[in-house]
Motif scaffolding. Sequence first.
Motif, PDB file in Angstrom:
ATOM      1  N   TRP A 178       0.824  -1.209   0.000  1.00 54.90           N
ATOM      2  CA  TRP A 178       0.000   0.000   0.000  1.00 54.90           C
ATOM      3  C   TRP A 178       0.861   1.263   0.000  1.00 54.90           C
ATOM      4  N   LEU A 179       1.915   1.283   0.806  1.00 55.23           N
ATOM      5  CA  LEU A 179       2.756   2.482   0.856  1.00 55.23           C
ATOM      6  C   LEU A 179       3.513   2.682  -0.452  1.00 55.23           C
ATOM      7  N   ARG A 180       4.008   1.603  -1.032  1.00 58.24           N
ATOM      8  CA  ARG A 180       4.686   1.744  -2.323  1.00 58.24           C
ATOM      9  C   ARG A 180       3.709   2.239  -3.395  1.00 58.24           C
ATOM     10  N   THR A 181       2.456   1.787  -3.293  1.00 59.99           N
ATOM     11  CA  THR A 181       1.440   2.249  -4.236  1.00 59.99           C
ATOM     12  C   THR A 181       1.178   3.739  -4.042  1.00 59.99           C
ATOM     13  N   ARG A 182       1.063   4.167  -2.793  1.00 60.54           N
ATOM     14  CA  ARG A 182       0.868   5.595  -2.516  1.00 60.54           C
ATOM     15  C   ARG A 182       2.036   6.432  -3.031  1.00 60.54           C
ATOM     16  N   LEU A 183       3.259   5.924  -2.852  1.00 60.09           N
ATOM     17  CA  LEU A 183       4.448   6.653  -3.284  1.00 60.09           C
ATOM     18  C   LEU A 183       4.689   6.543  -4.785  1.00 60.09           C
ATOM     19  N   ASN A 184       3.957   5.623  -5.451  1.00 58.78           N
ATOM     20  CA  ASN A 184       4.129   5.387  -6.882  1.00 58.78           C
ATOM     21  C   ASN A 184       5.570   5.008  -7.203  1.00 58.78           C
ATOM     22  N   GLN A 185       6.101   4.072  -6.420  1.00 52.02           N
ATOM     23  CA  GLN A 185       7.472   3.624  -6.644  1.00 52.02           C
ATOM     24  C   GLN A 185       7.564   2.116  -6.407  1.00 52.02           C
ATOM     25  N   GLU A 186       8.525   1.496  -7.086  1.00 52.45           N
ATOM     26  CA  GLU A 186       8.772   0.061  -6.940  1.00 52.45           C
ATOM     27  C   GLU A 186       7.465  -0.736  -7.059  1.00 52.45           C
ATOM     28  N   LEU A 187       6.711  -0.440  -8.108  1.00 52.00           N
ATOM     29  CA  LEU A 187       5.386  -1.039  -8.238  1.00 52.00           C
ATOM     30  C   LEU A 187       5.431  -2.547  -8.477  1.00 52.00           C
ATOM     31  N   GLU A 188       6.468  -3.039  -9.102  1.00 51.61           N
ATOM     32  CA  GLU A 188       6.552  -4.483  -9.303  1.00 51.61           C
ATOM     33  C   GLU A 188       6.845  -5.203  -7.986  1.00 51.61           C
ATOM     34  N   LEU A 189       7.639  -4.569  -7.118  1.00 52.44           N
ATOM     35  CA  LEU A 189       7.836  -5.133  -5.784  1.00 52.44           C
ATOM     36  C   LEU A 189       6.534  -5.069  -4.991  1.00 52.44           C
ATOM     37  N   ALA A 190       5.808  -3.969  -5.150  1.00 53.71           N
ATOM     38  CA  ALA A 190       4.506  -3.855  -4.485  1.00 53.71           C
ATOM     39  C   ALA A 190       3.560  -4.953  -4.954  1.00 53.71           C
ATOM     40  N   LEU A 191       3.595  -5.258  -6.243  1.00 51.81           N
ATOM     41  CA  LEU A 191       2.721  -6.300  -6.779  1.00 51.81           C
ATOM     42  C   LEU A 191       3.027  -7.653  -6.134  1.00 51.81           C
ATOM     43  N   LYS A 192       4.304  -7.972  -5.957  1.00 55.30           N
ATOM     44  CA  LYS A 192       4.665  -9.232  -5.310  1.00 55.30           C
ATOM     45  C   LYS A 192       4.120  -9.289  -3.886  1.00 55.30           C
ATOM     46  N   ASP A 193       4.219  -8.164  -3.162  1.00 54.26           N
ATOM     47  CA  ASP A 193       3.713  -8.125  -1.787  1.00 54.26           C
ATOM     48  C   ASP A 193       2.202  -8.323  -1.746  1.00 54.26           C
ATOM     49  N   CYS A 194       1.483  -7.586  -2.592  1.00 58.01           N
ATOM     50  CA  CYS A 194       0.025  -7.690  -2.581  1.00 58.01           C
ATOM     51  C   CYS A 194      -0.438  -9.079  -3.008  1.00 58.01           C
ATOM     52  N   GLN A 195       0.176  -9.615  -4.027  1.00 63.55           N
ATOM     53  CA  GLN A 195      -0.218 -10.949  -4.493  1.00 63.55           C
ATOM     54  C   GLN A 195       0.067 -12.008  -3.442  1.00 63.55           C
ATOM     55  N   ALA A 196       1.182 -11.872  -2.712  1.00 62.18           N
ATOM     56  CA  ALA A 196       1.490 -12.833  -1.644  1.00 62.18           C
ATOM     57  C   ALA A 196       0.462 -12.749  -0.522  1.00 62.18           C
TER      58      ALA A 196
ATOM     59  N   TRP B 292      -5.958  -0.811  -6.060  1.00 61.75           N
ATOM     60  CA  TRP B 292      -5.340   0.504  -6.281  1.00 61.75           C
ATOM     61  C   TRP B 292      -3.966   0.383  -6.922  1.00 61.75           C
ATOM     62  N   LEU B 293      -3.237  -0.685  -6.575  1.00 62.19           N
ATOM     63  CA  LEU B 293      -1.950  -0.920  -7.228  1.00 62.19           C
ATOM     64  C   LEU B 293      -2.147  -1.177  -8.723  1.00 62.19           C
ATOM     65  N   GLN B 294      -3.142  -1.969  -9.082  1.00 62.44           N
ATOM     66  CA  GLN B 294      -3.373  -2.253 -10.500  1.00 62.44           C
ATOM     67  C   GLN B 294      -3.799  -0.994 -11.255  1.00 62.44           C
ATOM     68  N   LEU B 295      -4.509  -0.089 -10.587  1.00 62.87           N
ATOM     69  CA  LEU B 295      -4.789   1.204 -11.223  1.00 62.87           C
ATOM     70  C   LEU B 295      -3.498   1.958 -11.496  1.00 62.87           C
ATOM     71  N   ARG B 296      -2.585   1.936 -10.524  1.00 67.79           N
ATOM     72  CA  ARG B 296      -1.280   2.579 -10.725  1.00 67.79           C
ATOM     73  C   ARG B 296      -0.544   1.953 -11.914  1.00 67.79           C
ATOM     74  N   ARG B 297      -0.695   0.644 -12.078  1.00 66.09           N
ATOM     75  CA  ARG B 297       0.002  -0.073 -13.144  1.00 66.09           C
ATOM     76  C   ARG B 297      -0.753   0.018 -14.472  1.00 66.09           C
ATOM     77  N   GLN B 298      -1.824   0.795 -14.505  1.00 61.41           N
ATOM     78  CA  GLN B 298      -2.612   1.004 -15.717  1.00 61.41           C
ATOM     79  C   GLN B 298      -3.287  -0.267 -16.208  1.00 61.41           C
TER      80      GLN B 298
END
Length: 574
Positions: free
Chosen positions: A466-484, A501-507
């Motif tokens: 969630w924090l990486r999504t808010r910061l709009n950084q390291e989105l692929e690492l964020a995806l691994k965290d959310c999926q886990a 919300w992460l997937q919205l960031r990833r378009q």
Amino acid sequence: MLACALLALPALSSAQCQRQALDIPVKLVHHRPIVTLSIEGRELPMLLDTGAFFSMLLPATAAQLKLPLGPLPAGLRLQGYTGEIEAQLTRVKEVDFHGLALKNMEFIVGGNELGAGIMGILGRNFLGATDVEYDLGKGLMRLHFLQGDCRKLHPVYWAQDVPVIEADLEWGRSDKPLRTRARVNGSRVTVLMDTGAPTTALSLRAANRAGIARSDMVEQERTGGAGAGLVSSWRAPVESFEIGGQKISHLRLQVDATRLRDIDLLLGLDYFLAHRIYVSREQEKLFATWNGGAVFGTGPTAQDSEGAAHVSAAPDDDADALARQAAALGTRGDAQRALQLLNRAVELAPTNPEHRLARARVLVRQRAAQAAQLDLDQALTLQPGLHDARLLRAQLHRAMGAREAALADLLALDQALPAEAQERLGMADLYADFDQLPDALRQWTLWLASRDSDLARLRVLNNRCWLRTRLNQELELALKDCQAAVAQDRKSASYWDSLGWLQLRRQDAAQALKAFDKAIEHNDKHPWSHYGRAVALRRLGNEAAAQAALAMARGLRATIEAEIRKAGFGDLLS
């Protein structure tokens, strides 16, 4: 070494039987009974857990002590209350347990973090070796050492004229579990005496056998325990509970959809605090007397306690004994009496920082913030390295709006603590509250490094995503965290919401919509999920459905758009 630590108990002796006892202090913190043992010269707080078949060290503890790890014996699988436990094995050359020197002790390494500074679990391989008396109402456990023929000597030396509860133990197994039988609404149940369980809990299947209707159960938040995952939990009315001649009527118990198959009821810390209990290894029996007051949070009060062996007051000149009894009273909900005893303990030992920390905890519960802060200030002056006090003070500063003071305490903790310290979880939460997002991410990452299977890991993975999504950084690492997180707990609406919300960031509007639909399936009252769904639908060209979702989100919370912008998602709303 052992002889000088033992106390003679003439009342327990006869010509054929000689007994001696070793008193072990038990400190109660956040509904956890804690004892200490020393490994390689380091004192470790351990959960006193009569329900654990073997003693354990947490993975972070083993990492801090740099203990060698190996596999469990072939074929051994550990099943906890809420699922399987991933674990390894370690051997410690020497353990000191209040004067008892123990060589080459094995510990299982695994399990979930327990809070309260706990670094491991003291289980039945320690507690099953001799007779044990659990006098937790006074903050004590006693190990009784027997010589001679003691089978005919009644062990309940304190009972006098009050009724004694007596139950047979099913002690055929090598790990000597505290298993016995009881009745719930007249239905027979298998009971595990479990100080590691903060409250008594009945299994769902046993509740069904006892005739408790699902319609009478009030759903609670899912509960955790030993093992991975969470289980559904309810609060239910129970007509009667009977054990060893004791009957309690018209009570309410927690009911859990536990994954344990051979246990119907965990008789938890609440029962132990309401009773003084003696476990006889030789007689394979459990004896107990009632201390008075409510047993399961409801029932007879302290003023209606005929037939109770009341807990005697701790000596008025023993600060440590007063503090332990105060902790037991506070755990049972008697904050006023707990505070009185702690006032006396502080008066007797004004330079003991632990007593001031204990009093601060009670004062925080009573919303006496300024008085609590004074105690914490003094405790940290006396012992700057008392990390529990510093973290509590940081939390108190936050509640009082003292941002800079809280951040100063967090910085001091960060510099003083080892990387694996469990306090880093609470520190991360505070940094996130202060919108110090990079600091929060760093603390969560440090905490996660030595906790591959901890139950709280899923929450932390979600928070980091969630924090990486808010910061709009390291989105692929964020995806691994959310999926886990969602892979291991598919019923958590908040985990699916973060992924959306992460997937919205990833378009990826299509995947975002699927995630928001899942979140709403599990919680249709969360405005963020409805608003995120509206954004995804609009991007997919379904304006009518998007408007309906927006209306739902705004109906649930009028300020939803302002909240989303403040969290850093304004660019997704245009």
